[in-house]
Motif scaffolding. Sequence first.
Motif, PDB file in Angstrom:
ATOM      1  N   LYS A  95       0.799  -1.108  -0.312  1.00 33.81           N
ATOM      2  CA  LYS A  95      -0.431   0.275  -0.454  1.00 33.81           C
ATOM      3  C   LYS A  95       1.055   0.967  -0.573  1.00 33.81           C
ATOM      4  O   LYS A  95       1.746   1.706   0.732  1.00 33.81           O
ATOM      5  CB  LYS A  95      -1.210   0.263   1.464  1.00 33.81           C
ATOM      6  CG  LYS A  95      -1.876   0.669   1.423  1.00 33.81           C
ATOM      7  CD  LYS A  95      -2.417   1.127   2.674  1.00 33.81           C
ATOM      8  CE  LYS A  95      -3.484   2.509   2.939  1.00 33.81           C
ATOM      9  NZ  LYS A  95      -2.824   3.162   3.475  1.00 33.81           N
ATOM     10  N   THR A 137       0.845   5.204   1.100  1.00 35.48           N
ATOM     11  CA  THR A 137       0.153   6.456   1.619  1.00 35.48           C
ATOM     12  C   THR A 137       1.496   7.667   1.555  1.00 35.48           C
ATOM     13  O   THR A 137       2.930   7.506   1.466  1.00 35.48           O
ATOM     14  CB  THR A 137       0.980   6.040   3.190  1.00 35.48           C
ATOM     15  OG1 THR A 137       0.259   4.858   3.118  1.00 35.48           O
ATOM     16  CG2 THR A 137      -0.012   6.993   4.026  1.00 35.48           C
ATOM     17  N   THR A 138       0.611   8.308   1.228  1.00 36.67           N
ATOM     18  CA  THR A 138       0.660   9.842   0.405  1.00 36.67           C
ATOM     19  C   THR A 138       1.255  10.933   2.749  1.00 36.67           C
ATOM     20  O   THR A 138       0.693   9.736   2.935  1.00 36.67           O
ATOM     21  CB  THR A 138       0.146  10.438   0.259  1.00 36.67           C
ATOM     22  OG1 THR A 138      -0.953  11.195   0.645  1.00 36.67           O
ATOM     23  CG2 THR A 138      -0.428  10.089  -1.038  1.00 36.67           C
ATOM     24  N   GLY A 188      -0.212  13.224   2.556  1.00 34.89           N
ATOM     25  CA  GLY A 188      -1.587  13.829   3.014  1.00 34.89           C
ATOM     26  C   GLY A 188      -2.360  13.011   3.898  1.00 34.89           C
ATOM     27  O   GLY A 188      -3.087  13.197   5.086  1.00 34.89           O
ATOM     28  N   GLU A 189      -2.489  11.832   3.656  1.00 34.96           N
ATOM     29  CA  GLU A 189      -3.218  11.088   3.735  1.00 34.96           C
ATOM     30  C   GLU A 189      -2.463  10.458   4.948  1.00 34.96           C
ATOM     31  O   GLU A 189      -3.415  10.110   6.034  1.00 34.96           O
ATOM     32  CB  GLU A 189      -3.036   9.298   3.026  1.00 34.96           C
ATOM     33  CG  GLU A 189      -3.603   9.298   2.147  1.00 34.96           C
ATOM     34  CD  GLU A 189      -3.295   8.399   0.679  1.00 34.96           C
ATOM     35  OE1 GLU A 189      -4.049   8.574  -0.226  1.00 34.96           O
ATOM     36  OE2 GLU A 189      -2.310   7.469   0.926  1.00 34.96           O
ATOM     37  N   PHE A 190      -1.501  10.610   5.719  1.00 37.75           N
ATOM     38  CA  PHE A 190      -1.278   9.638   6.689  1.00 37.75           C
ATOM     39  C   PHE A 190      -1.526  11.010   7.706  1.00 37.75           C
ATOM     40  O   PHE A 190      -1.460  10.311   9.243  1.00 37.75           O
ATOM     41  CB  PHE A 190       0.754   9.803   6.514  1.00 37.75           C
ATOM     42  CG  PHE A 190       1.717   8.960   7.683  1.00 37.75           C
ATOM     43  CD1 PHE A 190       1.816   8.015   8.002  1.00 37.75           C
ATOM     44  CD2 PHE A 190       2.288  10.080   9.281  1.00 37.75           C
ATOM     45  CE1 PHE A 190       2.518   7.173   9.086  1.00 37.75           C
ATOM     46  CE2 PHE A 190       2.651   9.105   9.507  1.00 37.75           C
ATOM     47  CZ  PHE A 190       3.042   8.153  10.127  1.00 37.75           C
ATOM     48  N   ILE A 214      -3.720  12.822   8.217  1.00 38.65           N
ATOM     49  CA  ILE A 214      -4.720  12.843   8.465  1.00 38.65           C
ATOM     50  C   ILE A 214      -5.517  10.704   9.439  1.00 38.65           C
ATOM     51  O   ILE A 214      -5.722  11.678   9.911  1.00 38.65           O
ATOM     52  CB  ILE A 214      -5.980  13.003   6.940  1.00 38.65           C
ATOM     53  CG1 ILE A 214      -6.468  13.405   6.337  1.00 38.65           C
ATOM     54  CG2 ILE A 214      -7.934  12.099   7.681  1.00 38.65           C
ATOM     55  CD1 ILE A 214      -6.615  14.126   5.482  1.00 38.65           C
ATOM     56  N   GLU A 215      -5.102   9.883   8.828  1.00 41.14           N
ATOM     57  CA  GLU A 215      -4.635   9.086   9.674  1.00 41.14           C
ATOM     58  C   GLU A 215      -4.569   8.931  10.664  1.00 41.14           C
ATOM     59  O   GLU A 215      -5.051   8.396  11.928  1.00 41.14           O
ATOM     60  CB  GLU A 215      -3.928   8.075   8.512  1.00 41.14           C
ATOM     61  CG  GLU A 215      -4.715   7.548   7.516  1.00 41.14           C
ATOM     62  CD  GLU A 215      -4.041   6.563   6.947  1.00 41.14           C
ATOM     63  OE1 GLU A 215      -3.232   6.007   6.684  1.00 41.14           O
ATOM     64  OE2 GLU A 215      -4.577   6.656   5.534  1.00 41.14           O
ATOM     65  N   ASN A 216      -3.370   9.474  11.041  1.00 43.53           N
ATOM     66  CA  ASN A 216      -3.063   9.775  12.365  1.00 43.53           C
ATOM     67  C   ASN A 216      -2.799  11.023  13.360  1.00 43.53           C
ATOM     68  O   ASN A 216      -2.861  11.333  14.220  1.00 43.53           O
ATOM     69  CB  ASN A 216      -1.253   9.772  12.599  1.00 43.53           C
ATOM     70  CG  ASN A 216      -0.838   8.142  11.592  1.00 43.53           C
ATOM     71  OD1 ASN A 216      -0.653   7.686  12.333  1.00 43.53           O
ATOM     72  ND2 ASN A 216      -0.640   7.979  10.573  1.00 43.53           N
ATOM     73  N   SER A 269      -2.034  19.437  11.909  1.00 38.18           N
ATOM     74  CA  SER A 269      -2.428  18.650  10.370  1.00 38.18           C
ATOM     75  C   SER A 269      -2.674  19.686   9.821  1.00 38.18           C
ATOM     76  O   SER A 269      -1.872  19.655   9.131  1.00 38.18           O
ATOM     77  CB  SER A 269      -3.890  17.886  10.480  1.00 38.18           C
ATOM     78  OG  SER A 269      -3.565  16.810  11.797  1.00 38.18           O
ATOM     79  N   ASN A 298       0.405  20.763   7.309  1.00 35.53           N
ATOM     80  CA  ASN A 298      -0.082  21.165   5.610  1.00 35.53           C
ATOM     81  C   ASN A 298       0.593  22.391   5.102  1.00 35.53           C
ATOM     82  O   ASN A 298       0.590  22.128   3.985  1.00 35.53           O
ATOM     83  CB  ASN A 298      -1.673  20.630   5.389  1.00 35.53           C
ATOM     84  CG  ASN A 298      -2.416  19.435   5.081  1.00 35.53           C
ATOM     85  OD1 ASN A 298      -1.987  18.458   4.853  1.00 35.53           O
ATOM     86  ND2 ASN A 298      -3.844  19.497   5.554  1.00 35.53           N
ATOM     87  N   TYR A 340       5.667  10.394  -0.358  1.00 40.46           N
ATOM     88  CA  TYR A 340       4.645   9.437   0.094  1.00 40.46           C
ATOM     89  C   TYR A 340       5.871   8.781   1.270  1.00 40.46           C
ATOM     90  O   TYR A 340       7.240   8.782   1.260  1.00 40.46           O
ATOM     91  CB  TYR A 340       5.614   8.095  -1.743  1.00 40.46           C
ATOM     92  CG  TYR A 340       4.266   8.925  -2.312  1.00 40.46           C
ATOM     93  CD1 TYR A 340       3.574   7.708  -2.066  1.00 40.46           C
ATOM     94  CD2 TYR A 340       4.705   9.014  -3.999  1.00 40.46           C
ATOM     95  CE1 TYR A 340       1.985   8.069  -3.526  1.00 40.46           C
ATOM     96  CE2 TYR A 340       4.186   9.349  -4.688  1.00 40.46           C
ATOM     97  CZ  TYR A 340       3.000   8.786  -4.756  1.00 40.46           C
ATOM     98  OH  TYR A 340       2.112   9.308  -5.685  1.00 40.46           O
TER      99      TYR A 340
END
Length: 335
Positions: free
Chosen positions: A5, A7-8, A10-12, A14-16, A28, A32, A196
């Motif tokens: 998988k 993970t960008t 940006g995704e990381f 949000i996920e964390n 967050s 950004n 990434y």
Amino acid sequence: MVKTKTTTLGEFIIENQAAFKYSSGELSKLFNAIRLAAKVVNHEVNKAGLVDILGNAGETNIQGENQQKLDILANNIFIQTLRNREIVCGIASEEEDDFIPINSNNGENQNKYIVLIDPLDGSSNIDVNVSVGTIFSIYRRVTPVGKPVTLDDFLQAGREQVAAGYIVYGTSTMLVYTTGQGVNGFTLNPALGVFYLSHPNMEFPEDGKIYSVNEGNYAHFSYGIKEYIKYCQKEEGNRPYTSRYIGSLVSDFHRNMIKGGIYLYPKSSIASNGKLRLLYECNPMAFIAEQANGKASNGHRRILDIKPTELHERVPFICGSIKMVEKAEEFIHNS
Ligand code: AHM
Ligand code: MG
């Protein structure tokens, strides 16, 4: 071939976000903004050899050192990005004489976080196409929200950091950061402008063989540091170690974290507190080092426990694989 998988950054983020103890989304947004500024600075650093941007800007910073044009550019990019997005209440930069309070358009700034930044570290390397970096450090303000920030907000011990990170503009550009739950590294895909996750859960090896110190200063070092350097050079057991010194803290630290090593900028007879700044360089790197199972010390005590007394104070800095730092401290204590 097993496809893993991707993970960008940006995704990381949000996920964390939920795992962060003060989670409100504010941090967050701040990440950004840093991510965006890093991409803009990366663009400027990469084209440095192509445009007439090299050389001194003819100004000196508070430490009396020449600033390079890119230092100023990187400083402006980070400050403007953070200011425009209205996500911090104050900024302090190695390139600015004083801290900068951030007021929002409606007059009242409700943000909790302050940022300290070394916008372009190792800038003497720019002219010769060698890696440079950005270092950042984030704290919660200690004064009441809604009031102007004061010096007290910036003079917090490093252990109070809520996040810290660096960007290394190297053969690849990487952003490495911690929020106190380990260290993760992200590599920029320049074609897409996307970071990434490339180095999850980064850790210093417990021991290593690389020592990074400006040996040109050897004659001015204390007896303990001289003895430690001799120890690194001796041919016994696992030694000699190998010496690697880029003169760019971010790059030397990054290599040592991946391969195992120690970085030293000790005090000397010509620089009684070494060279590096506690707030902009040592504290953030010390936080990252500890989160990556490494250690950071001034030779006698933990960097993160030092209470700063001024914005631009310097401190001796010894940082890296835990066993190597402990060995260096042993030589200092026994001298
Ligand atoms: P800078 O913030 O003015 O670039 O100075 C910090 C840099 C570090 O990145 C590097 O490790 C050190 O200064 C090199 O100093 P020296 O040339 O004295 O060895
Ligand atoms: Mg610096």
